[in-house]
Design an enzyme around this catalytic site. Structure first.
Site, PDB file in Angstrom:
ATOM      1  N   ASN A   1      -5.943   2.427 -12.775  1.00 49.77           N
ATOM      2  CA  ASN A   1      -4.916   1.467 -12.326  1.00 49.77           C
ATOM      3  C   ASN A   1      -3.544   2.085 -12.528  1.00 49.77           C
ATOM      4  O   ASN A   1      -3.370   2.970 -13.366  1.00 49.77           O
ATOM      5  CB  ASN A   1      -5.022   0.168 -13.143  1.00 49.77           C
ATOM      6  CG  ASN A   1      -4.034  -0.881 -12.656  1.00 49.77           C
ATOM      7  OD1 ASN A   1      -3.862  -1.073 -11.444  1.00 49.77           O
ATOM      8  ND2 ASN A   1      -3.365  -1.552 -13.568  1.00 49.77           N
TER       9      ASN A   1
ATOM     10  N   GLY B   1       0.787  -1.237   0.000  1.00 51.77           N
ATOM     11  CA  GLY B   1       0.000   0.000   0.000  1.00 51.77           C
ATOM     12  C   GLY B   1       0.816   1.283   0.000  1.00 51.77           C
ATOM     13  O   GLY B   1       0.361   2.302   0.527  1.00 51.77           O
TER      14      GLY B   1
ATOM     15  N   HIS C   1       0.388   0.855 -13.390  1.00 50.14           N
ATOM     16  CA  HIS C   1       1.222  -0.264 -13.818  1.00 50.14           C
ATOM     17  C   HIS C   1       2.674   0.216 -13.760  1.00 50.14           C
ATOM     18  O   HIS C   1       2.968   1.327 -14.182  1.00 50.14           O
ATOM     19  CB  HIS C   1       0.836  -0.681 -15.242  1.00 50.14           C
ATOM     20  CG  HIS C   1       1.665  -1.811 -15.747  1.00 50.14           C
ATOM     21  ND1 HIS C   1       1.486  -3.100 -15.289  1.00 50.14           N
ATOM     22  CD2 HIS C   1       2.707  -1.852 -16.615  1.00 50.14           C
ATOM     23  CE1 HIS C   1       2.383  -3.883 -15.872  1.00 50.14           C
ATOM     24  NE2 HIS C   1       3.133  -3.156 -16.674  1.00 50.14           N
TER      25      HIS C   1
ATOM     26  N   ILE D   1      -7.962  -9.877 -10.881  1.00 51.01           N
ATOM     27  CA  ILE D   1      -8.424  -9.298 -12.145  1.00 51.01           C
ATOM     28  C   ILE D   1      -9.936  -9.127 -12.068  1.00 51.01           C
ATOM     29  O   ILE D   1     -10.650 -10.037 -11.628  1.00 51.01           O
ATOM     30  CB  ILE D   1      -8.007 -10.204 -13.327  1.00 51.01           C
ATOM     31  CG1 ILE D   1      -6.481 -10.143 -13.463  1.00 51.01           C
ATOM     32  CG2 ILE D   1      -8.696  -9.771 -14.622  1.00 51.01           C
ATOM     33  CD1 ILE D   1      -5.924 -11.099 -14.471  1.00 51.01           C
ATOM     34  N   LEU D   2     -10.415  -7.962 -12.445  1.00 47.83           N
ATOM     35  CA  LEU D   2     -11.857  -7.706 -12.391  1.00 47.83           C
ATOM     36  C   LEU D   2     -12.489  -8.118 -13.722  1.00 47.83           C
ATOM     37  O   LEU D   2     -11.929  -7.855 -14.789  1.00 47.83           O
ATOM     38  CB  LEU D   2     -12.102  -6.230 -12.095  1.00 47.83           C
ATOM     39  CG  LEU D   2     -11.561  -5.764 -10.721  1.00 47.83           C
ATOM     40  CD1 LEU D   2     -11.542  -4.240 -10.630  1.00 47.83           C
ATOM     41  CD2 LEU D   2     -12.370  -6.380  -9.579  1.00 47.83           C
TER      42      LEU D   2
ATOM     43  N   ASP E   1      -4.239  -4.205 -18.451  1.00 48.73           N
ATOM     44  CA  ASP E   1      -3.197  -3.220 -18.792  1.00 48.73           C
ATOM     45  C   ASP E   1      -3.395  -2.614 -20.184  1.00 48.73           C
ATOM     46  O   ASP E   1      -2.425  -2.310 -20.888  1.00 48.73           O
ATOM     47  CB  ASP E   1      -1.795  -3.863 -18.696  1.00 48.73           C
ATOM     48  CG  ASP E   1      -1.485  -4.373 -17.301  1.00 48.73           C
ATOM     49  OD1 ASP E   1      -2.047  -3.827 -16.328  1.00 48.73           O
ATOM     50  OD2 ASP E   1      -0.684  -5.319 -17.174  1.00 48.73           O
TER      51      ASP E   1
ATOM     52  N   ASN F   1       1.381   3.082  -2.612  1.00 47.01           N
ATOM     53  CA  ASN F   1       0.596   4.020  -3.436  1.00 47.01           C
ATOM     54  C   ASN F   1      -0.590   4.558  -2.649  1.00 47.01           C
ATOM     55  O   ASN F   1      -0.900   5.744  -2.733  1.00 47.01           O
ATOM     56  CB  ASN F   1       0.136   3.353  -4.733  1.00 47.01           C
ATOM     57  CG  ASN F   1       1.250   3.335  -5.761  1.00 47.01           C
ATOM     58  OD1 ASN F   1       1.540   4.357  -6.378  1.00 47.01           O
ATOM     59  ND2 ASN F   1       1.916   2.192  -5.904  1.00 47.01           N
TER      60      ASN F   1
HETATM   61  C1  GRF Z   1       2.920  -1.028  -7.699  1.00 54.33           C
HETATM   62  O1  GRF Z   1       4.207  -1.253  -8.203  1.00 54.33           O
HETATM   63  C2  GRF Z   1       1.936  -0.884  -8.824  1.00 54.33           C
HETATM   64  O2  GRF Z   1       2.491  -0.378  -9.998  1.00 54.33           O
HETATM   65  C3  GRF Z   1       1.472  -2.307  -9.048  1.00 54.33           C
HETATM   66  O3  GRF Z   1       1.459  -2.878  -7.775  1.00 54.33           O
HETATM   67  C4  GRF Z   1       2.405  -2.238  -6.942  1.00 54.33           C
HETATM   68  C5  GRF Z   1       1.692  -1.861  -5.672  1.00 54.33           C
HETATM   69  O4  GRF Z   1       2.567  -1.424  -4.682  1.00 54.33           O
HETATM   70  N1  GRF Z   1       0.192  -2.303  -9.717  1.00 54.33           N
HETATM   71  P1  GRF Z   1       2.002  -0.801  -3.343  1.00 54.33           P
HETATM   72  O5  GRF Z   1       1.110  -1.844  -2.677  1.00 54.33           O
HETATM   73  O6  GRF Z   1       1.245   0.448  -3.683  1.00 54.33           O
HETATM   74  O7  GRF Z   1       3.212  -0.513  -2.511  1.00 54.33           O
END
Ligand code: GRF
Length: 199
Positions: free
Chosen positions: A106, A11, A108, A91-92, A144, A13
């Site tokens: 999302n 988490g 990536h 995957i949704l 993606d 992000n």
């Molecule tokens: C990130 O690298 C994102 O690009 C991918 O999953 C990872 C999540 O990391 N989809 P975090 O849980 O936010 O640290």
């Protein structure tokens, strides 16, 4: 506007999104954090920020359809306008995506359309590319594949290890994801075929 963030892991992000919200850089409510993994560290971050959490595990349902129906019930009950996938490892289905058409984002960790899939950072590193970096995109029915909102270029320099690269990519993720979310919240993102215009 009410945001739901879906996570399965650490988490970081989510944390960047929470921090941006606290600094006034995201003008919306982070209404809930949903995880399919009971002990995801993302849930601790949510609790610390006093955000409601939901744990919905696929294995508790007879099928993926019921799992997704449960999630949709939660989203409806909470009045969610935007779903932010932040390291959500399920995957949704296309039905799910259709019910939140152009309302799911999302991130990536590679420059799409290169290096799709679960190991975007590692795959780019092993391929030997000189630049990579994260992509924020709308979610469409194919993985993606949706229209691209923001990307940030990360250079792979002489001497970079996979770990160093991963750290650089994650830092870039934490810069662009909150920005993309705020663009959405402000109603500035216009989808025109594959192209997303901001502003
Ligand atoms: C990130 O690298 C994102 O690009 C991918 O999953 C990872 C999540 O990391 N989809 P975090 O849980 O936010 O640290």
């Amino acid at each position: 506007m009410n945001i739901a963030v879906f996570c399965s892991g650490s988490g970081t992000n989510l944390q960047a999104i929470i921090d941006a919200k606290q600094k006034g850089n995201i003008k919306a409510t982070i209404k809930l954090v949903l995880s399919d993994v009971e002990n995801a560290y993302a849930l601790e971050r949510a609790k610390k920020a006093s955000i409601k959490i939901y744990i919905v595990k696929l294995k508790d349902f007879a099928s993926r359809k019921y799992f997704e129906e449960k999630i949709i019930d939660i989203l409806k009950e909470e009045g969610i306008d935007l779903i932010v996938l932040a390291g959500f490892m399920k995957i949704l289905s296309s039905d799910f995506v259709a019910s939140y058409q152009n309302k799911i984002l999302n991130i990536h960790p590679a420059l799409l359309p290169s290096f799709k899939g679960t190991h975007g950072i590692r795959d780019a590193f092993l391929y030997g590319v000189k630049i990579t970096g994260p992509t924020v995109h709308f979610v469409s029915k194919d993985m993606d594949e949706g229209p691209i909102i923001l990307q940030e270029v990360v250079a792979i320099e002489e001497g970079d290890t996979l770990e160093i690269l991963a750290e650089k990519v994650h830092k870039a993720e934490h810069r662009i994801y909150p920005k993309a979310i705020e663009l959405f919240v402000q109603g500035k993102l216009k989808i025109d075929g594959r192209r997303v215009r901001a502003g």
